[in-house]
Design a protein around this motif. Sequence first.
Motif, mmCIF file in Angstrom:
data_model
loop_
_atom_site.group_PDB
_atom_site.id
_atom_site.type_symbol
_atom_site.label_atom_id
_atom_site.label_comp_id
_atom_site.label_asym_id
_atom_site.label_seq_id
_atom_site.Cartn_x
_atom_site.Cartn_y
_atom_site.Cartn_z
ATOM 1 N N UNK A 233 -5.805 38.089 57.658
ATOM 2 C CA UNK A 233 -6.611 38.965 56.810
ATOM 3 C C UNK A 233 -5.950 40.333 56.773
ATOM 4 N N UNK A 234 -5.067 40.505 55.803
ATOM 5 C CA UNK A 234 -4.327 41.751 55.643
ATOM 6 C C UNK A 234 -4.269 42.119 54.165
ATOM 7 N N UNK A 235 -4.081 43.398 53.854
ATOM 8 C CA UNK A 235 -3.931 43.787 52.448
ATOM 9 C C UNK A 235 -2.760 43.092 51.766
ATOM 10 N N UNK A 236 -1.653 42.918 52.485
ATOM 11 C CA UNK A 236 -0.499 42.247 51.884
ATOM 12 C C UNK A 236 -0.817 40.802 51.534
ATOM 13 N N UNK A 237 -1.519 40.101 52.435
ATOM 14 C CA UNK A 237 -1.855 38.708 52.172
ATOM 15 C C UNK A 237 -2.809 38.595 50.989
ATOM 16 N N UNK A 238 -3.801 39.475 50.928
ATOM 17 C CA UNK A 238 -4.753 39.441 49.820
ATOM 18 C C UNK A 238 -4.071 39.754 48.493
ATOM 19 N N UNK A 239 -3.125 40.687 48.520
ATOM 20 C CA UNK A 239 -2.391 41.024 47.300
ATOM 21 C C UNK A 239 -1.539 39.853 46.834
ATOM 22 N N UNK A 240 -0.866 39.190 47.766
ATOM 23 C CA UNK A 240 -0.065 38.017 47.416
ATOM 24 C C UNK A 240 -0.940 36.919 46.820
#
Length: 286
Positions: free
Chosen positions: A77-84
């Motif tokens: 649960x990270x901003x990078x994962x959500x953006x991807x």
Amino acid sequence: MTVSEQLVRVGPAVELFVARTTAAPGSCPLLVIHGGPDWDHSYLREPIVERASRHDLIFPDLRGCGRSTRGLPDDHYTPDAATADLVALLDALGVRQADVLGFSYGGYLAQRLTLAAPERVRRLVVASSAVLPVPPDAFDGWAERDRRRAAEAEVWADPSLSGPELTRAAALAGAEANVWRPEVLDAYRERVSRVRFSAEWARPYLAGTLPTARVDRAPERFAALGLPILLLHGRQDMTFPAELAEQAAKLIPSARAVVLDEAGHMAHVDQPVRWTAALADFLDRP
């Protein structure tokens, strides 16, 4: 208007729940990114669904949220994962380019998406969020804010609450801090009661391991990009100071700020007609 609902696979272990409307052929889709992040998209459907005649509306629940995949390890649960996930969602839906609206925490993700894949974004709306960092003393001396936020703070400090029950209780307790006008408070609470809350993102947040979602050097990078940006805000927002939207607009030549009076963090609930009008004016420009 018909709203279809589906699960879309965006990775080996992640499916996003997506609510979608279909407009006339050739219309530009509008991707709506909710905040929380342990909420779902439903609190944003109204009044955005009024745009259904002009856009294909795409309302995903972020990973760990609503009816999307839950139960991932905390470090997923990270901003990078959500953006991807959001880029992969556009790919899976066959959307080459979209207008993007990010609300609150979703405003950070919308900025990240735009900078990661600028060719996929036609116009960007940062709603009730921030491009500039929030100063630690931004709300000093605002006694009304202190009063309205006290109930939510008590919920987060209650050791008897955990999981989605904690997130839901905090959202309901924070209602008076999120909407400004008392006459919309009951309707807002009813809206919140229908949200499918989770607590997947709360675990790393409370543990201090959740990376910041804020974009570094955002004004400079968006100024260089030249993308049309609307900073849509409530004057009485108690989460992100309205002044930051106005300051950011002065730093980004392609951005403009619309700050609505008598509106809090949930400005679309406090002032739905004016909020939708500002959105339409921005998205419908040639």
